[in-house]
Design a protein around this motif. Sequence first.
Motif, mmCIF file in Angstrom:
data_model
loop_
_atom_site.group_PDB
_atom_site.id
_atom_site.type_symbol
_atom_site.label_atom_id
_atom_site.label_comp_id
_atom_site.label_asym_id
_atom_site.label_seq_id
_atom_site.Cartn_x
_atom_site.Cartn_y
_atom_site.Cartn_z
ATOM 1 N N UNK A 1 -39.225 0.355 5.986
ATOM 2 C CA UNK A 1 -40.318 1.460 5.332
ATOM 3 C C UNK A 1 -41.443 0.388 5.026
ATOM 4 N N UNK A 2 -41.359 -0.888 4.404
ATOM 5 C CA UNK A 2 -42.273 -1.994 4.228
ATOM 6 C C UNK A 2 -42.328 -3.153 5.346
ATOM 7 N N UNK A 3 -41.329 -2.837 6.529
ATOM 8 C CA UNK A 3 -41.295 -3.772 7.786
ATOM 9 C C UNK A 3 -41.236 -5.234 7.196
ATOM 10 N N UNK A 4 -39.888 -5.387 6.270
ATOM 11 C CA UNK A 4 -39.664 -6.638 5.797
ATOM 12 C C UNK A 4 -38.098 -6.889 6.083
ATOM 13 N N UNK A 5 -37.941 -8.026 6.212
ATOM 14 C CA UNK A 5 -36.302 -8.563 6.561
ATOM 15 C C UNK A 5 -35.741 -9.035 4.967
ATOM 16 N N UNK A 6 -34.808 -8.162 4.308
ATOM 17 C CA UNK A 6 -34.424 -8.647 3.112
ATOM 18 C C UNK A 6 -33.442 -9.659 3.306
ATOM 19 N N UNK A 28 -33.415 -17.817 -3.594
ATOM 20 C CA UNK A 28 -33.299 -16.554 -4.413
ATOM 21 C C UNK A 28 -33.196 -15.631 -3.165
ATOM 22 N N UNK A 29 -32.932 -14.407 -3.817
ATOM 23 C CA UNK A 29 -33.084 -13.096 -2.712
ATOM 24 C C UNK A 29 -34.275 -12.821 -2.552
ATOM 25 N N UNK A 30 -34.800 -12.823 -1.436
ATOM 26 C CA UNK A 30 -36.223 -12.746 -1.007
ATOM 27 C C UNK A 30 -36.328 -11.983 0.339
ATOM 28 N N UNK A 31 -37.575 -11.886 0.752
ATOM 29 C CA UNK A 31 -38.004 -10.951 1.887
ATOM 30 C C UNK A 31 -39.091 -11.561 2.920
ATOM 31 N N UNK A 32 -38.943 -11.423 4.134
ATOM 32 C CA UNK A 32 -39.879 -12.037 5.059
ATOM 33 C C UNK A 32 -40.445 -10.919 5.958
ATOM 34 N N UNK A 73 -39.870 -14.336 23.232
ATOM 35 C CA UNK A 73 -38.858 -13.435 23.054
ATOM 36 C C UNK A 73 -37.714 -13.666 22.443
ATOM 37 N N UNK A 74 -37.489 -14.617 23.109
ATOM 38 C CA UNK A 74 -35.935 -15.067 22.457
ATOM 39 C C UNK A 74 -36.315 -15.545 21.107
ATOM 40 N N UNK A 75 -37.329 -16.083 20.706
ATOM 41 C CA UNK A 75 -37.575 -16.436 19.203
ATOM 42 C C UNK A 75 -37.513 -15.257 18.250
ATOM 43 N N UNK A 76 -38.427 -14.200 18.614
ATOM 44 C CA UNK A 76 -38.340 -12.805 18.151
ATOM 45 C C UNK A 76 -36.905 -12.219 17.932
ATOM 46 N N UNK A 77 -36.157 -12.553 19.101
ATOM 47 C CA UNK A 77 -34.743 -11.651 18.973
ATOM 48 C C UNK A 77 -33.790 -12.554 18.146
ATOM 49 N N UNK A 78 -34.024 -13.676 18.186
ATOM 50 C CA UNK A 78 -33.141 -14.526 17.208
ATOM 51 C C UNK A 78 -33.401 -14.393 15.985
ATOM 52 N N UNK A 79 -34.823 -14.319 15.644
ATOM 53 C CA UNK A 79 -35.116 -13.797 14.150
ATOM 54 C C UNK A 79 -34.569 -12.356 13.506
ATOM 55 N N UNK A 80 -34.718 -11.492 14.427
ATOM 56 C CA UNK A 80 -34.404 -10.167 14.139
ATOM 57 C C UNK A 80 -32.887 -9.914 14.001
ATOM 58 N N UNK A 81 -32.013 -10.719 14.787
ATOM 59 C CA UNK A 81 -30.685 -10.782 14.902
ATOM 60 C C UNK A 81 -29.994 -11.274 13.728
ATOM 61 N N UNK A 82 -30.896 -11.799 12.695
ATOM 62 C CA UNK A 82 -29.861 -12.478 11.522
ATOM 63 C C UNK A 82 -29.145 -11.492 10.812
ATOM 64 N N UNK A 83 -29.218 -10.473 10.917
ATOM 65 C CA UNK A 83 -28.536 -9.337 10.314
ATOM 66 C C UNK A 83 -27.102 -9.358 10.890
ATOM 67 N N UNK A 84 -26.770 -9.953 12.091
ATOM 68 C CA UNK A 84 -25.546 -9.938 12.461
ATOM 69 C C UNK A 84 -24.796 -11.193 12.594
ATOM 70 N N UNK A 85 -25.468 -12.243 12.025
ATOM 71 C CA UNK A 85 -24.840 -13.476 11.660
ATOM 72 C C UNK A 85 -23.494 -13.843 11.023
ATOM 73 N N UNK A 86 -23.496 -12.770 9.950
ATOM 74 C CA UNK A 86 -22.281 -12.915 9.135
ATOM 75 C C UNK A 86 -21.419 -11.805 9.125
ATOM 76 N N UNK A 132 -28.794 -10.153 5.669
ATOM 77 C CA UNK A 132 -30.083 -9.860 5.792
ATOM 78 C C UNK A 132 -30.117 -8.528 6.326
ATOM 79 N N UNK A 133 -31.118 -7.707 6.021
ATOM 80 C CA UNK A 133 -31.050 -6.334 6.475
ATOM 81 C C UNK A 133 -32.603 -6.176 6.717
#
Length: 405
Positions: free
Chosen positions: A296-301, A372-376, A392-405, A291-292
């Motif tokens: 520009x459109x404030x989404x997580x792809x 399927x490839x999607x966005x949130x 705060x922890x919920x927000x951080x865990x959600x934003x940090x999915x870019x670092x899971x893999x 995920x990244x």
Amino acid sequence: QGEDYEEYYTTIDLIYHRLDLVPRRDATNLCRYFRQIATFDAATLFLSSLAFESPFTFLHNNRMSSPQSQLHTVESIMAYLKDTTGLLANPGLRPQIRQEVNALYNAMQHLKKRHQDARGSLKNYIIRRYIASINGVLQVFPGCLLDSNYEPSQRLWYRKALQHPGKIITTEPYLDAGGSGYIITIAHTILEGKSNAVHSIERDQSIAVVALDLPYAFFYKMVLDSTPLCQLHNIKCLLFENEGYLIAHPSMLEPKSSIKNQRRPHEHLTHKESYLANDILNHKNLVRKLACANYQNRTLQRYYVFNTSLSEILTNVVHGERTKYAIALLKGSNIFAAVLNSTCDGGAFCPCSTIDRQCLNCKRMDQADCECPCECPMPLMQPLEEEGETSNKQHLSYLNITYQF
């Protein structure tokens, strides 16, 4: 040698891409190629804003100047590029552009000859060939008019080629701005020259990208023509690129309908082959879900990345299933080939929104979950003092999915 040098520059049959500015009396060799003004007599030269010392001035003049003023600018650029006396002033180009134009012209002469060769097996399928340098020089054959805002370095085929230097890459199918329908681009990097002719992909710099466009269904036709196995009943053969988008699939030859074959701009493996997509997620060395953040459109792809260093043939992880498959990387490319014996589909399902690109479950992202490839939507971060520790922890865990893999 001086005479040869002068003759070389004065005989360059390169036309600036602004074919719309060509006087009517000189437009006898122009034609309509799909939806573009084009010429088959010569390649056209396009210079993006990167090629100019002042990119803003170049873009501003293209938008605001009169046709007469733009024609004068085009004539000044071409006169400078073909000048052998050194007396003509530089019309605002960066110092290395003149040399790059001539280097790419030599390569384009070879591409043009290949395109015009009537014996070529791909003659009826290749839509256009082109070559672009890292400094904004682009040459295209057949020559055509391009939008002045066009930027080769921002195009998918250019970026993918630089991400995989030394490999033949394909893009996902996309709609051609020139009017030829859905196309797939094949591209390859050109490395800087070495006096000893010894190259290293790891050390040498990529200085240009060469590419060609093919029709949407060409790859599947090629698969059928070259592999009799793929014509057997219950056997599916498919090709997809390194993010999982299909470039060859049986549905590509089916007529579009409102029920059976609802063709999207580009089909993903998860759209068409849910069982295969579910099973290959268990191959840890084949594919990862990432995920990244798109600010520009404030989404997580959410998207998939396949291992372009794969060296083995992979088969079912879950044995005993009714659908069998084998999958392998085509060496030296970003293309994966898969063969499915789909006597009876396993019935797996990958959740996909049929309305938009919204993920169906934005609170969960797991490597083993097929989707399927999607966005949130990206959550708004509030100041720490305005929200509780749990929130705060919920927000951080959600934003940090870019670092899971």
